[in-house]
Scaffold this active site. Structure first.
Site, mmCIF file in Angstrom:
data_model
loop_
_atom_site.group_PDB
_atom_site.id
_atom_site.type_symbol
_atom_site.label_atom_id
_atom_site.label_comp_id
_atom_site.label_asym_id
_atom_site.label_seq_id
_atom_site.Cartn_x
_atom_site.Cartn_y
_atom_site.Cartn_z
ATOM 1 N N ASP A 183 0.834 -1.197 0.000
ATOM 2 C CA ASP A 183 0.000 0.000 0.000
ATOM 3 C C ASP A 183 0.875 1.255 0.000
ATOM 4 O OD1 ASP A 183 -1.962 1.877 0.299
ATOM 5 O OD2 ASP A 183 -2.755 1.107 2.192
ATOM 6 N N HIS B 295 -0.492 4.168 -0.101
ATOM 7 C CA HIS B 295 -1.289 5.003 0.818
ATOM 8 C C HIS B 295 -1.362 6.461 0.385
ATOM 9 C CE1 HIS B 295 -2.939 5.905 4.948
ATOM 10 N NE2 HIS B 295 -3.405 4.680 4.757
ATOM 11 N N GLU C 129 -1.128 -0.590 -4.148
ATOM 12 C CA GLU C 129 -2.354 0.144 -3.828
ATOM 13 C C GLU C 129 -2.125 1.652 -3.713
ATOM 14 O OE1 GLU C 129 -5.462 0.387 -0.050
ATOM 15 O OE2 GLU C 129 -4.567 -1.544 -0.582
ATOM 16 N N GLU D 184 -10.311 3.368 -2.300
ATOM 17 C CA GLU D 184 -10.881 3.554 -0.968
ATOM 18 C C GLU D 184 -11.356 4.981 -0.734
ATOM 19 O OE1 GLU D 184 -7.471 4.149 2.285
ATOM 20 O OE2 GLU D 184 -7.034 2.484 0.922
ATOM 21 N N ASP E 193 -15.024 1.310 -0.657
ATOM 22 C CA ASP E 193 -15.289 1.036 0.755
ATOM 23 C C ASP E 193 -16.796 1.093 0.956
ATOM 24 O OD1 ASP E 193 -15.787 1.540 3.594
ATOM 25 O OD2 ASP E 193 -13.627 1.816 3.785
ATOM 26 N N HIS F 53 -12.109 -2.095 0.374
ATOM 27 C CA HIS F 53 -11.387 -1.555 1.522
ATOM 28 C C HIS F 53 -12.259 -1.741 2.758
ATOM 29 C CE1 HIS F 53 -10.239 2.092 4.008
ATOM 30 N NE2 HIS F 53 -9.030 1.600 3.754
#
Length: 382
Positions: free
Chosen positions: A184, A186, A210, A236, A258, A285
């Site tokens: 990830d 992020h 990700e 997400e 999500d 997510h």
């Protein structure tokens, strides 16, 4: 008619917002409207949206979704989408209980008997990564996800790049060839950093990479996709089909809506169908609570292009409560050999401990996202 008579919200540890919808004939549905760091704001949005629901038929789920998302001149965004998501999940829970069937049956029936799950592992040092992954493997998981890094400079140093590679290498060493590690980014990486590090990770065969860029820079993700052979994921912080369309067109391999942010079961079902037309898999997510996880699983059991499910049992965020603490029976959400078996109880398939939820709401929480700073004192992406 199954009429909606009451809507309540509960701010519960560690960082979740639960929604309870009750009907005049005694049915109760639960949803999760958590928006990490902004749940108090979402709570107010749920209260406002409840004005559109009280006194109306709980089973008109699509119509309620249309009115809640479009019934105001100003639309969209994470606060509204999260509020809608929690209410939508609760309405599907009620529908399943009303018809005596799990939600996935109402979505067309199961296409699989179990869903693979993964867990997050942390640790900035390779030795910590090894220990945490070993613990997850011992617990039965066959896949994990790890952060690529902590704070990253806009143009990373050799030491920063090497540290990313060393952590992923340590993960692969523990996992071997038959388990998976997702990495990830992020949103902490600039496009330049992400493009530079991706080829260095290819020898370790990540499951996917990700969120290589922040969502407001989704127009750049195609550049990253073309820089690597590793599957790319994002989503997400995308909240509807319209926001997913450009990244699907850019060539991502895995979509990660999500269910507590992207409009709930109703909208994520449509995102999944759109993703399928681009040969893209779904991996929602969900570093959240039991209701969000159950909602994800219900979609997964009825969705052909469903790859894997994130779950947050044991995640470092969970201070003060764990995912299963609010469940009367923990068995439906336990995993065996890295999978969760198909949920069979009506609605979302879990029973929430209402007494525990009400007690937790009295204590509340005030979870906030950490703030990162670069060495010069300027803001850094968390």
């Amino acid at each position: 008619m199954t009429t909606i008579s009451r809507v309540e919200t509960f701010l519960v540890a560690p960082r979740w917002l639960f929604v309870r919808v009750e009907t005049d004939d005694g049915l109760v549905g639960w949803g999760e409207a958590t928006c990490e760091g902004r749940s108090e704001t979402v709570r107010t949005a749920v209260e406002q949206l409840s004005e559109l629901l009280i006194g109306r038929d709980a089973l008109r789920i699509e119509d309620h979704w249309q009115v809640m998302t479009k019934g105001s001149f100003y639309r969209g965004g994470p606060i509204l989408a999260s509020a809608v998501a929690g209410l939508d999940q609760a309405l599907w829970d009620i529908a399943g209980k009303r018809y005596g069937a799990p939600v996935h049956q109402l979505l067309g029936g199961p296409v699989r008997d179990r869903i693979r799950v993964y867990g997050w592992v942390g640790g900035d040092e390779p030795s910590e990564v090894r220990d945490q992954i070993a613990a997850r493997v011992e617990a039965g998981l066959t896949a994990v996800k790890m952060n690529a890094s902590g704070r990253m400079s806009p143009l990373a140093s050799v030491a920063e790049l090497d540290a990313v590679v060393q952590r992923v290498a340590a993960a692969r060493e523990v996992l071997g060839e038959h388990r998976d590690v997702a990495v990830d980014f992020h949103g902490r990486f600039t496009l330049a950093n992400a493009r530079r590090v991706a080829p260095l990770l290819e020898p370790y065969r990540p499951f996917f990479l990700e969120e290589p860029v922040v969502p407001e820079n989704s127009h750049l993700i195609g550049e990253f996709v073309r820089s690597t052979t590793t599957p790319v994921s994002t989503g997400e912080r995308l909240y509807n089909r319209q926001e997913f369309l450009p990244v699907l067109q850019a060539g991502i391999a895995v979509a990660q809506p999500d269910l507590s942010h992207a409009g709930g079961i109703t909208e994520v079902r449509k995102i999944a169908a759109l993703a399928e037309t681009y040969d893209v898999q779904l991996a929602p997510h969900c570093p959240l609570g039991p209701i969000a996880l159950a909602a994800c699983l219900q979609v997964g059991f009825a969705t052909p292009n469903y790859l894997i499910q994130e779950q947050s049992i044991g995640i470092h965020y969970n201070l003060g409560a764990e995912v299963l603490d609010y469940c009367v029976d923990q068995q439906p959400l336990t995993f065996v050999d890295g999978y969760v078996q198909r949920l069979t109880a009506p609605g979302l398939g879990i029973e929430i401990d209402e007494q525990a939820v009400r007690a937790a709401d009295k204590r509340g929480h005030a979870w906030r996202s950490p703030t990162f700073r670069h060495l010069d004192g300027s803001y850094a992406e968390w």
